[in-house]
Design an enzyme around this catalytic site. Structure first.
Site, PDB file in Angstrom:
ATOM      1  N   SER B  20      34.361 -24.137  38.332  1.00  0.00           N
ATOM      2  CA  SER B  20      35.523 -25.012  38.391  1.00  0.00           C
ATOM      3  C   SER B  20      35.888 -25.395  36.969  1.00  0.00           C
ATOM      4  O   SER B  20      35.107 -25.192  36.049  1.00  0.00           O
ATOM      5  CB  SER B  20      35.189 -26.264  39.181  1.00  0.00           C
ATOM      6  N   ASP B  22      36.158 -27.045  33.646  1.00  0.00           N
ATOM      7  CA  ASP B  22      35.227 -27.896  32.902  1.00  0.00           C
ATOM      8  C   ASP B  22      33.761 -27.775  33.298  1.00  0.00           C
ATOM      9  O   ASP B  22      32.939 -28.562  32.875  1.00  0.00           O
ATOM     10  CB  ASP B  22      35.640 -29.379  32.969  1.00  0.00           C
ATOM     11  N   THR B  97      37.297 -15.248  34.966  1.00  0.00           N
ATOM     12  CA  THR B  97      38.361 -15.726  35.850  1.00  0.00           C
ATOM     13  C   THR B  97      38.256 -17.227  36.038  1.00  0.00           C
ATOM     14  O   THR B  97      37.170 -17.771  36.102  1.00  0.00           O
ATOM     15  CB  THR B  97      38.269 -15.058  37.233  1.00  0.00           C
ATOM     16  N   GLY B  99      38.783 -21.116  37.681  1.00  0.00           N
ATOM     17  CA  GLY B  99      38.363 -21.662  38.962  1.00  0.00           C
ATOM     18  C   GLY B  99      39.342 -22.612  39.614  1.00  0.00           C
ATOM     19  O   GLY B  99      38.994 -23.326  40.531  1.00  0.00           O
ATOM     20  N   ASN B 151      24.595 -25.627  35.085  1.00  0.00           N
ATOM     21  CA  ASN B 151      24.905 -25.904  33.671  1.00  0.00           C
ATOM     22  C   ASN B 151      24.844 -27.412  33.373  1.00  0.00           C
ATOM     23  O   ASN B 151      24.829 -28.236  34.275  1.00  0.00           O
ATOM     24  CB  ASN B 151      26.302 -25.358  33.347  1.00  0.00           C
ATOM     25  N   ASP B 154      21.385 -30.536  29.978  1.00  0.00           N
ATOM     26  CA  ASP B 154      21.115 -31.546  28.938  1.00  0.00           C
ATOM     27  C   ASP B 154      21.610 -32.927  29.382  1.00  0.00           C
ATOM     28  O   ASP B 154      21.069 -33.948  28.987  1.00  0.00           O
ATOM     29  CB  ASP B 154      21.776 -31.144  27.611  1.00  0.00           C
ATOM     30  N   GLY B 473       0.346  17.011  51.119  1.00  0.00           N
ATOM     31  CA  GLY B 473      -1.083  17.138  50.855  1.00  0.00           C
ATOM     32  C   GLY B 473      -1.627  16.129  49.853  1.00  0.00           C
ATOM     33  O   GLY B 473      -2.812  16.079  49.578  1.00  0.00           O
ATOM     34  N   SER B 544      10.032  12.772  50.636  1.00  0.00           N
ATOM     35  CA  SER B 544      11.248  12.225  50.026  1.00  0.00           C
ATOM     36  C   SER B 544      11.400  12.662  48.572  1.00  0.00           C
ATOM     37  O   SER B 544      11.216  11.868  47.667  1.00  0.00           O
ATOM     38  CB  SER B 544      11.297  10.700  50.146  1.00  0.00           C
TER      39      SER B 544
HETATM   40  N1  LIG Z   1      26.678 -31.491  27.448  1.00  0.00           N
HETATM   41  C1  LIG Z   1      27.133 -30.307  27.776  1.00  0.00           C
HETATM   42  N2  LIG Z   1      28.456 -30.068  27.752  1.00  0.00           N
HETATM   43  C2  LIG Z   1      28.898 -28.839  28.083  1.00  0.00           C
HETATM   44  C3  LIG Z   1      28.004 -27.801  28.459  1.00  0.00           C
HETATM   45  N3  LIG Z   1      28.742 -26.713  28.725  1.00  0.00           N
HETATM   46  C4  LIG Z   1      30.032 -27.045  28.516  1.00  0.00           C
HETATM   47  N4  LIG Z   1      30.142 -28.340  28.127  1.00  0.00           N
HETATM   48  C5  LIG Z   1      31.353 -29.086  27.824  1.00  0.00           C
HETATM   49  O1  LIG Z   1      32.170 -29.161  28.993  1.00  0.00           O
HETATM   50  C6  LIG Z   1      33.554 -29.102  28.649  1.00  0.00           C
HETATM   51  C7  LIG Z   1      34.257 -28.012  29.395  1.00  0.00           C
HETATM   52  O2  LIG Z   1      33.756 -26.766  29.006  1.00  0.00           O
HETATM   53  P1  LIG Z   1      34.607 -25.423  29.074  1.00  0.00           P
HETATM   54  O3  LIG Z   1      33.692 -24.347  28.598  1.00  0.00           O
HETATM   55  O4  LIG Z   1      35.898 -25.560  28.421  1.00  0.00           O
HETATM   56  O5  LIG Z   1      34.778 -25.330  30.646  1.00  0.00           O
HETATM   57  P2  LIG Z   1      35.610 -24.259  31.533  1.00  0.00           P
HETATM   58  O6  LIG Z   1      36.816 -24.990  31.978  1.00  0.00           O
HETATM   59  O7  LIG Z   1      34.686 -23.984  32.672  1.00  0.00           O
HETATM   60  O8  LIG Z   1      35.857 -23.062  30.718  1.00  0.00           O
HETATM   61  C8  LIG Z   1      33.624 -28.919  27.143  1.00  0.00           C
HETATM   62  O9  LIG Z   1      33.837 -30.174  26.556  1.00  0.00           O
HETATM   63  C9  LIG Z   1      32.229 -28.392  26.794  1.00  0.00           C
HETATM   64  O10 LIG Z   1      31.841 -28.724  25.495  1.00  0.00           O
HETATM   65  C10 LIG Z   1      26.588 -28.092  28.479  1.00  0.00           C
HETATM   66  O11 LIG Z   1      25.745 -27.258  28.795  1.00  0.00           O
HETATM   67  N5  LIG Z   1      26.227 -29.350  28.148  1.00  0.00           N
END
Ligand SMILES: Nc1nc2c(ncn2[C@@H]2O[C@H](COP(=O)(O)OP(=O)(O)O)[C@@H](O)[C@H]2O)c(=O)[nH]1
Lengths: 301, 632
Positions: B20, B22, B97, B99, B151, B154, B473, B544
């Site tokens: 989705s 972000d 692609t 979302g 994802n 952290d 065999g 086989s």
């Molecule tokens: N803390 C943290 N932020 C992340 C991580 N991955 C992505 N972000 C942040 O989430 C936001 C959206 O990421 P983006 O790659 O543009 O999402 P997309 O819309 O799925 O392509 C950005 O501000 C990224 O820096 C992660 O593993 N940890």
């Protein structure tokens, strides 16, 4: 049986051959855009495989800016001769003489933008309904979304918002009169793939791709060949260097870089270690961040 | 490394990413490209510059994958974009692609050529409706592998509990799907944990990194290697003496000397040669672009299909299909559309919409039309017969697109289920297709009434397959029988399928030509799969000889369910043993055995390899049982 390709290169060649055959089957007057550069050489090479033992069912078409390296033209004629295919040439100079376009002036002048008009005129004159180009998606961000079959409207323009979805290996080449397609059989190839293919298939390419001594002008961090088309400015440094080219388009804007790679193997090693994109040496791309996208909209490749 | 060396022999994995907005998809792709050193310095400078312009802190990896200007301005990805990277093991093509709700069509497009989907889930949000939609589309498009990447670990303190909860949620939902292989990995795209290398911030996670999974997953599982289908693309006729049919082998394989029939004419002939620019070949496999010549001069043109005499697709002008609608203009019943299928273009009507699938709940709804991004099940009639298989069985001959005859735009993607009248009404609420076993093309696959999972629970052990291969065999059957006895005595439900046995019944009509040997193994695979689905440990002992045949059987089962046991002994030992007198017969010229004269292709990486001239039977049995225990 001779079989030199394996794995992903074989898959890429299969895919390209499939596309060439679709083009020959779906269009009436295709043409393969041929500059003598490595991508167009690889494209022509794979195209010949698609129709073997018959000759290519379409001609090669070169849009000649007039700003060529002499080596490229010699190579082009020899290659076309050996392949036994038909070559058509249309000249940007003619478009200038006919007043269809205006030559850019000044030291940064390039004929790259003018090519578009000559190309579109040629496609119209020859009734070409499918023009195959060697562009690859890995070259540039705007190309990453290109289709294999890319539709162009009556004005030769590309509309990034209105692209046809392309699914499986079903290619839709339907169009209305006056419209045409750009076809990119090498879409999924990378620069490395192209070099590996050249290596394994032992394909001849122009000597410019290999290291040689040449007088160059250093401008904005780009090395340009010092030819009759380039006026050195007072602040330009002119020197003789050992260089090669990664792309060989218009001699006015194709950057050389220092290298001592004198064979395909050496070029491959260098490419594997390269830290700059292929087009990084092209001053026309540097003009603006969205440069490529703008030119594509207007009908450039 | 020689320049033509490793790189030239790498294989190719096409995968798609879904998440989705972000969830961090662009960040993940940027991270993958960056950490595999696929980003060049000038690109890096460009995005560093652009990052500053947009006011991001640090580097915004997402900019790497956002190509078009409108998107840069709106900060969204609006189309499918393709990215490339390579590691020493593999070349990868990513179909990236978006979302958004309205972009189902893009995901379908990207997924149509992918062999694997990475589905991103935000650790803070868990499995959302969108994640389910992505999984559904993946399953509908027949992608055999899913990696669920949890994802932003952290942001949840790298918590194992959070990860496990998401995993459990997804797993529960995924029982409604028929994707063969789903695996999970906790990552932080932003910091790179478990993306390329293993991260010590999640010591509780024992699986491989995302890249490791991408590098080791089986490729080629999407292709049907059994049913030969060759849609003629173009006729090559340079002069009176040569007439060849150019095309890409859609599925199966073909060799000179094999009997074929031409559809729709039904003329039978024999393949004379398989031609390429690089010389004639002994065989062409699914995916190969070649030219075929035939022994007889018959009229064959583009749109015809060459197939094997005893294995033909459905020839018909009515079928049921799933349709994903991709145009702003809604689908209308009884409007003429142009249909592209293999190398055919025909006129088509959608006769009726059986139902629309709500991609979020997987519920079916009554519908009179399909709108942009909607998926429905429909009945279609074409102006001429098509030669098709169900998509599940054969992606290449089961897929089609619809084109608007006025605007010429591609407006729908279709996946054939089967002929209209012969498709039984599915029972399950959420019945979804996926590629799988090459069943007879005119039969549509349905979920088992009682699932394997239920049966396994009742049996208190999991189902598995043990496949013994090796020359006549070598000692396969001796070991296999003892292995079965040991398992049986432990209360495990087993079944043993032996070569000689099936030759008397199931495969009594087959001889020992290469084609018949393949067919023999294909049938055995069918039966073995039934026992597997019924919860048994099915033990198969067959010479086989062909790797591809064995592989095709193994690929029918989910990954990790097969134990391939290679039983071997030096040829002189085999000859000396000759328990069935076969080698003697061969020497007398009566038969041809795999391995001595006829080819035997040794497994490249068997799970267990036994040299029966070196170890005794009891030891071999113990070895196999020990390896098998891990699967049960
Ligand atoms: N803390 C943290 N932020 C992340 C991580 N991955 C992505 N972000 C942040 O989430 C936001 C959206 O990421 P983006 O790659 O543009 O999402 P997309 O819309 O799925 O392509 C950005 O501000 C990224 O820096 C992660 O593993 N940890």
């Amino acid at each position: 049986m001779r079989q030199k390709l394996y794995g992903h290169l074989q898959a890429l060649e299969n895919e390209a051959i499939h596309v060439f055959r679709e083009v020959a089957a779906q269009f009436e007057r295709p043409a393969l855009l041929f500059s003598g550069g490595k991508d167009s050489v690889v494209m022509a090479w794979a195209a010949r495989k698609a129709f073997h033992p018959a000759p290519l069912p379409f001609p090669l078409l070169h849009i000649d800016t007039g700003h060529n390296f002499p080596e490229t033209i010699e190579f082009r004629d020899r290659f076309v001769d050996e392949m036994g295919c038909e070559l058509l040439v249309r000249y940007v100079q003619d478009s200038i003489d006919e007043g269809r376009v205006k030559e850019e002036l000044g030291p940064e002048a390039s004929r790259n933008a003018l090519q578009t008009v000559t190309l579109l005129d040629a496609l119209k004159e020859l009734n070409v309904d499918a023009a195959m180009g060697g562009a690859r998606r890995d070259e540039e961000k705007a190309r990453a979304k290109e289709r294999f079959f890319s539709h162009r409207d009556r004005f030769g323009q590309w509309d990034p918002k209105n692209q046809r979805p392309e699914l499986w290996s079903l290619y839709n080449g339907r169009k209305n009169p006056g419209e045409h397609f750009r076809i990119f059989p090498l879409s999924n190839w990378t620069e490395m793939d192209v070099w590996q293919y050249i290596h394994l298939e032992e394909i001849p390419i122009p000597e410019l791709y290999f290291a040689h001594e040449r007088e160059v002008v250093r401008r904005n961090g780009v090395l340009l060949a010092h030819t009759e088309f380039i006026q050195a400015l007072p602040e330009d440094e002119v020197s003789v260097e050992t260089v090669r080219f990664r792309t060989i388009g218009d001699a006015t804007c194709t950057g050389a870089f220092e290298s001592d790679a004198r064979s395909v193997e050496a070029v491959i090693r260098e490419t594997a270690a390269a830290r700059i994109t292929e087009r990084g040496g092209r001053s026309d791309d540097k003009r603006s961040e969205a440069a490529m996208e703008d030119r594509k909209r207007q009908g450039y490749f | 490394m020689s320049p033509g060396g490793t790189y030239a022999e790498m294989d190719l994995l096409r995968f798609t990413t879904a998440g989705s907005v972000d969830d961090g998809k662009s960040t993940l792709i940027g991270r993958l490209l960056h950490d595999t050193k696929s980003i060049f310095e000038d690109q890096m400078e460009q995005i560093e510059g652009a990052s500053r312009k947009l006011g991001d802190e640090g580097i915004n990896f997402a900019l790497l994958t956002d190509g078009l200007r409108a998107e840069r301005e709106q900060k969204i990805t609006i189309d499918v974009a393709y990215r490339y990277f390579a590691t020493p093991k593999r070349k990868f093509i990513i179909a990236d692609t978006p979302g958004h709700v309205q972009y189902t069509r893009n995901m379908v497009t990207g997924a149509s050529t992918a062999e694997l989907a990475v589905i991103l889930v935000d650790a803070r949000k868990g499995v959302l409706t969108q994640s389910k939609r992505h999984a559904f589309i993946t399953s509908l498009l027949g992608i055999p592998h899913i990696i669920v990447a949890v994802n932003k670990m952290d942001l949840v303190d790298y918590s194992e509990d959070v990860y496990e909860e998401i995993r459990a949620d997804f797993r529960q939902f995924s029982t409604k799907l028929t994707v063969q292989d789903i695996s999970y990995v906790p990552i932080s795209a932003l910091h790179g944990d478990n993306v390329v290398g293993w991260s010590d911030r999640m010591p509780w996670y024992e699986g491989g990194s995302l890249l490791h999974k991408l590098e080791t997953v089986n490729v080629g599982a999407r292709r049907n290697h059994i049913d030969f289908r060759f849609p003629v693309q173009y006729v090559v006729r340079p002069n009176q003496d040569f007439r060849g049919y150019a095309g890409t082998v859609a599925s199966g394989s073909v060799s000179p000397g094999e009997e074929i029939v031409v559809l729709p004419s039904r003329f039978a002939t024999t393949v004379r040669s398989v031609e390429t620019f690089d010389g004639p070949r002994e065989e062409a496999l699914a995916g190969d672009s070649v030219v075929l010549t035939t022994e007889d001069e018959i009229d064959i043109s583009r749109g015809d299909m060459l197939v094997r005499t005893k294995n033909v697709p459905v020839v018909g002008d009515r079928f049921e299909a799933y349709l994903c609608w991709m145009s702003e203009e809604p689908m209308e019943v009884d409007r003429p559309y142009q249909l592209f299928h293999t190398t055919q273009q025909v006129q088509a009507f959608v006769d009726r919409i059986e139902y629309r699938v709500d991609v979020d709940t997987l519920h079916r709804e009554k519908a009179n039309l399909l709108e942009l991004n909607e998926i429905g099940r429909v009945e279609i009639t074409t102006s001429r017969p098509l030669f098709f298989d169900s998509y599940r069985v054969n992606m290449a001959t089961g897929s089609f697109v619809l084109v608007d005859p006025h605007s010429n735009v591609t407006i729908a993607a279709g996946m054939i289920r089967g002929e209209v009248s012969r498709v039984p009404e599915p029972a399950a609420e959420a019945e979804v297709t996926a590629v799988g076993s090459p069943v007879s093309p005119d039969v549509v696959w349905e979920e088992w009434n009682i699932s394997r999972a239920e049966r396994e629970e009742k049996n208190r052990h999991r189902a598995a397959m043990v496949w013994f291969t090796g020359m006549s065999g070598a000692g396969k059957t001796t070991i296999a029988r003892k292995v079965e006895r040991v398992l049986f005595e432990r209360g495990i439900q087993t079944m043993l399928l032996e070569g000689d046995q099936v030759r008397h019944g199931l495969c009594g009509d087959l001889g020992f030509s290469d084609a018949d040997r393949s067919e023999n193994i294909r049938r055995v695979g069918e039966v073995a799969e039934l026992f597997f689905e019924q919860g048994s440990v099915v033990i198969c002992t067959f010479v086989s000889p062909f790797r591809a045949d064995r592989q095709a059987v193994f690929e029918r089962l989910p990954e990790g369910k097969v134990l391939e046991v290679f039983v071997d002994a030096p040829l002189d030992v085999l000859r000396a043993r000759d328990p069935k007198g076969l080698y003697r017969k061969e020497d007398a010229g009566e038969i041809e055995l795999s391995g001595s004269e006829a080819p035997y292709e040794r497994p490249e990486e068997p799970d267990v390899a036994i040299d029966t001239s070196a170890i005794d039977v009891e030891k071999a049995v113990a070895l196999v049982v020990a390896r098998l225990e891990a699967l049960l």
